[in-house]
Design a protein around this motif. Structure first.
Motif, PDB file in Angstrom:
ATOM      1  N   PHE A 230     -20.835  92.010  80.671  1.00  0.00           N
ATOM      2  CA  PHE A 230     -20.710  92.958  79.557  1.00  0.00           C
ATOM      3  C   PHE A 230     -20.294  94.339  80.073  1.00  0.00           C
ATOM      4  O   PHE A 230     -19.365  94.964  79.548  1.00  0.00           O
ATOM      5  N   ASP A 231     -20.971  94.818  81.112  1.00  0.00           N
ATOM      6  CA  ASP A 231     -20.655  96.142  81.655  1.00  0.00           C
ATOM      7  C   ASP A 231     -19.243  96.184  82.226  1.00  0.00           C
ATOM      8  O   ASP A 231     -18.510  97.175  82.036  1.00  0.00           O
ATOM      9  N   ALA A 232     -18.839  95.117  82.925  1.00  0.00           N
ATOM     10  CA  ALA A 232     -17.489  95.069  83.501  1.00  0.00           C
ATOM     11  C   ALA A 232     -16.428  95.019  82.411  1.00  0.00           C
ATOM     12  O   ALA A 232     -15.370  95.654  82.514  1.00  0.00           O
ATOM     13  N   LEU A 233     -16.698  94.285  81.349  1.00  0.00           N
ATOM     14  CA  LEU A 233     -15.763  94.181  80.228  1.00  0.00           C
ATOM     15  C   LEU A 233     -15.497  95.543  79.619  1.00  0.00           C
ATOM     16  O   LEU A 233     -14.340  95.960  79.472  1.00  0.00           O
ATOM     17  N   PHE A 234     -16.558  96.252  79.263  1.00  0.00           N
ATOM     18  CA  PHE A 234     -16.343  97.513  78.558  1.00  0.00           C
ATOM     19  C   PHE A 234     -15.898  98.631  79.494  1.00  0.00           C
ATOM     20  O   PHE A 234     -15.186  99.547  79.064  1.00  0.00           O
ATOM     21  N   ALA A 235     -16.247  98.541  80.773  1.00  0.00           N
ATOM     22  CA  ALA A 235     -15.695  99.499  81.732  1.00  0.00           C
ATOM     23  C   ALA A 235     -14.185  99.324  81.830  1.00  0.00           C
ATOM     24  O   ALA A 235     -13.425 100.309  81.884  1.00  0.00           O
ATOM     25  N   ARG A 236     -13.735  98.083  81.827  1.00  0.00           N
ATOM     26  CA  ARG A 236     -12.285  97.827  81.894  1.00  0.00           C
ATOM     27  C   ARG A 236     -11.611  98.247  80.596  1.00  0.00           C
ATOM     28  O   ARG A 236     -10.511  98.828  80.621  1.00  0.00           O
TER      29      ARG A 236
ATOM     30  N   TYR B 137     -15.116  87.441  69.608  1.00  0.00           N
ATOM     31  CA  TYR B 137     -15.859  87.818  70.812  1.00  0.00           C
ATOM     32  C   TYR B 137     -16.969  88.829  70.544  1.00  0.00           C
ATOM     33  O   TYR B 137     -18.012  88.786  71.200  1.00  0.00           O
ATOM     34  N   HIS B 138     -16.761  89.744  69.598  1.00  0.00           N
ATOM     35  CA  HIS B 138     -17.770  90.769  69.330  1.00  0.00           C
ATOM     36  C   HIS B 138     -19.110  90.149  68.944  1.00  0.00           C
ATOM     37  O   HIS B 138     -20.164  90.537  69.478  1.00  0.00           O
ATOM     38  N   GLY B 139     -19.097  89.197  68.030  1.00  0.00           N
ATOM     39  CA  GLY B 139     -20.337  88.584  67.577  1.00  0.00           C
ATOM     40  C   GLY B 139     -20.671  87.295  68.305  1.00  0.00           C
ATOM     41  O   GLY B 139     -21.761  87.141  68.870  1.00  0.00           O
ATOM     42  N   HIS B 140     -19.747  86.360  68.311  1.00  0.00           N
ATOM     43  CA  HIS B 140     -19.994  85.025  68.855  1.00  0.00           C
ATOM     44  C   HIS B 140     -20.324  85.080  70.342  1.00  0.00           C
ATOM     45  O   HIS B 140     -21.201  84.349  70.814  1.00  0.00           O
ATOM     46  N   PHE B 141     -19.615  85.930  71.093  1.00  0.00           N
ATOM     47  CA  PHE B 141     -19.829  86.034  72.536  1.00  0.00           C
ATOM     48  C   PHE B 141     -20.659  87.265  72.928  1.00  0.00           C
ATOM     49  O   PHE B 141     -20.762  87.593  74.093  1.00  0.00           O
ATOM     50  N   LYS B 142     -21.223  87.953  71.933  1.00  0.00           N
ATOM     51  CA  LYS B 142     -22.126  89.090  72.186  1.00  0.00           C
ATOM     52  C   LYS B 142     -21.458  90.233  72.943  1.00  0.00           C
ATOM     53  O   LYS B 142     -22.101  90.942  73.720  1.00  0.00           O
ATOM     54  N   CYS B 143     -20.161  90.439  72.691  1.00  0.00           N
ATOM     55  CA  CYS B 143     -19.422  91.560  73.297  1.00  0.00           C
ATOM     56  C   CYS B 143     -19.461  92.727  72.314  1.00  0.00           C
ATOM     57  O   CYS B 143     -18.434  93.133  71.765  1.00  0.00           O
ATOM     58  N   ASN B 144     -20.659  93.268  72.083  1.00  0.00           N
ATOM     59  CA  ASN B 144     -20.881  94.076  70.887  1.00  0.00           C
ATOM     60  C   ASN B 144     -21.193  95.543  71.150  1.00  0.00           C
ATOM     61  O   ASN B 144     -21.840  96.194  70.324  1.00  0.00           O
TER      62      ASN B 144
END
Length: 322
Positions: free
Chosen positions: A194-200, A237-244
């Motif tokens: 999660f942290d790597a995703l949003f940092a990118r 991805y936001h909901g289903h994969f918890k990338c929220n």
């Protein structure tokens, strides 16, 4: 036996299976599969971001009459991807009922997931390649003689090092990152992804704040690879994969960038939100056991003005729209 299954590490990190069939289709005949118009069938799911890349590139380069396209049902059963969208449930070109038939004809010991995209050699019924990263690069470079007049340069030689560098970070943290969030089996693994995703995503926002496209002044392979994840972000991805941490619509630069691409011929017209939502929400029972498909989000925003023209550049460079 060839083992190509997904795995989970001791830390709970999900690891994607390797691509099994990595032979290339080449113009000079140096591989087992030579470039030959009409010989190959590109099998895709419109739900799958990895397959979506090849659909976009095929359209932008004008290869529709050179490489045929087969589309599977977005809902898989225990036997994998099905051709139930076609009459009598068979692909009209290959005669396949399931993509797995081509995989097992190529390697009877294959024990992994039967993935898309897959390029089928129609002369043998076997899989020529399922190597999705190389596939789109080869469509740009090896199939050049068969591109339409005015086809854009999606992987120009002078920019390849930069494109490759951008692609590597996007693949690891964004394309792959959303899956690493969704399929993590520990809190630690999930939060790391999660942290790597949003940092990118934050870094990409900064990169795109003053430039219209990721590399150079026109669309390249890098934009295509990022787009196929962004276009699925709020719907899945936001909901289903918890990338929220944020929705795409809450990230102003990336939202405008994604709308710019969506409204470009070859991008939005290859998106099927119905297939996308039904596939993800109905084929991951471990995440969504009831199989309910959400009614949202509102898709009308994809057609609103984005204002990215002010940054300069031209979608297709010296080329033309498909």
């Amino acid at each position: 036996m060839t083992s190509t299954k997904d795995a989970v590490t001791a830390r709970g990190e999900w690891v994607r299976q390797a691509n099994r069939f990595t032979e290339r289709i080449t113009a000079d005949g140096s591989s087992a599969y030579p470039v030959e118009p009409g010989r190959y069938r590109l099998v895709v799911s419109l739900a799958c971001p990895w397959a979506h890349r090849s659909v976009i590139v095929r359209r932008l380069l004008g290869l529709e009459d050179v490489i045929s396209l087969g589309v599977v049902d977005p809902i898989r059963d225990e036997r994998g991807w099905r051709f139930t969208l076609d009459p009598r449930g068979r692909d009209p070109v290959t005669g396949l009922e399931f993509l797995s038939e081509a995989y097992l004809a190529t390697d009877p010991d294959f024990d992994g997931r039967f993935t898309v995209p897959a390029v089928i050699d129609t002369t043998t019924g076997k899989v020529a390649t399922n190597d999705y990263p190389q596939l789109t690069l080869d469509l740009s470079t090896q199939w050049r003689r068969h591109h339409r007049a005015g086809a854009p340069e999606l992987y120009p030689e002078r920019l390849r090092a930069e494109i490759d560098e951008v692609n590597a970070g996007v693949f690891r943290d964004v394309n792959q990152g959303v899956y690493r969030c969704g399929f993590a089996r520990s809190q630690e693994a999930y939060e790391e992804a999660f942290d790597a995703l949003f940092a990118r995503l934050d870094a990409l926002s900064e990169r795109l704040r003053e430039r219209r496209y990721l590399v150079g002044d026109s669309i390249t392979e890098a934009d295509i690879r990022l787009f196929t994840t962004l276009v699925r972000f709020d719907a899945v991805y936001h909901g289903h994969f918890k990338c929220n941490r944020h929705k795409l619509t809450e990230l102003p630069v990336l939202w405008a960038y994604a709308r710019d691409l969506f409204q470009t011929p070859g991008f939005g017209d290859t998106v099927d939100f119905d297939h996308i939502k039904r596939h993800y929400y109905r084929t991951h029972p471990g995440i969504n056991p009831n199989g309910l498909v959400p009614a949202g989000p509102d898709l009308s925003g994809w057609h609103t003005e984005h204002g990215r023209e002010a940054l300069g550049g031209s979608a297709f460079g010296e080329g033309t729209a498909p």
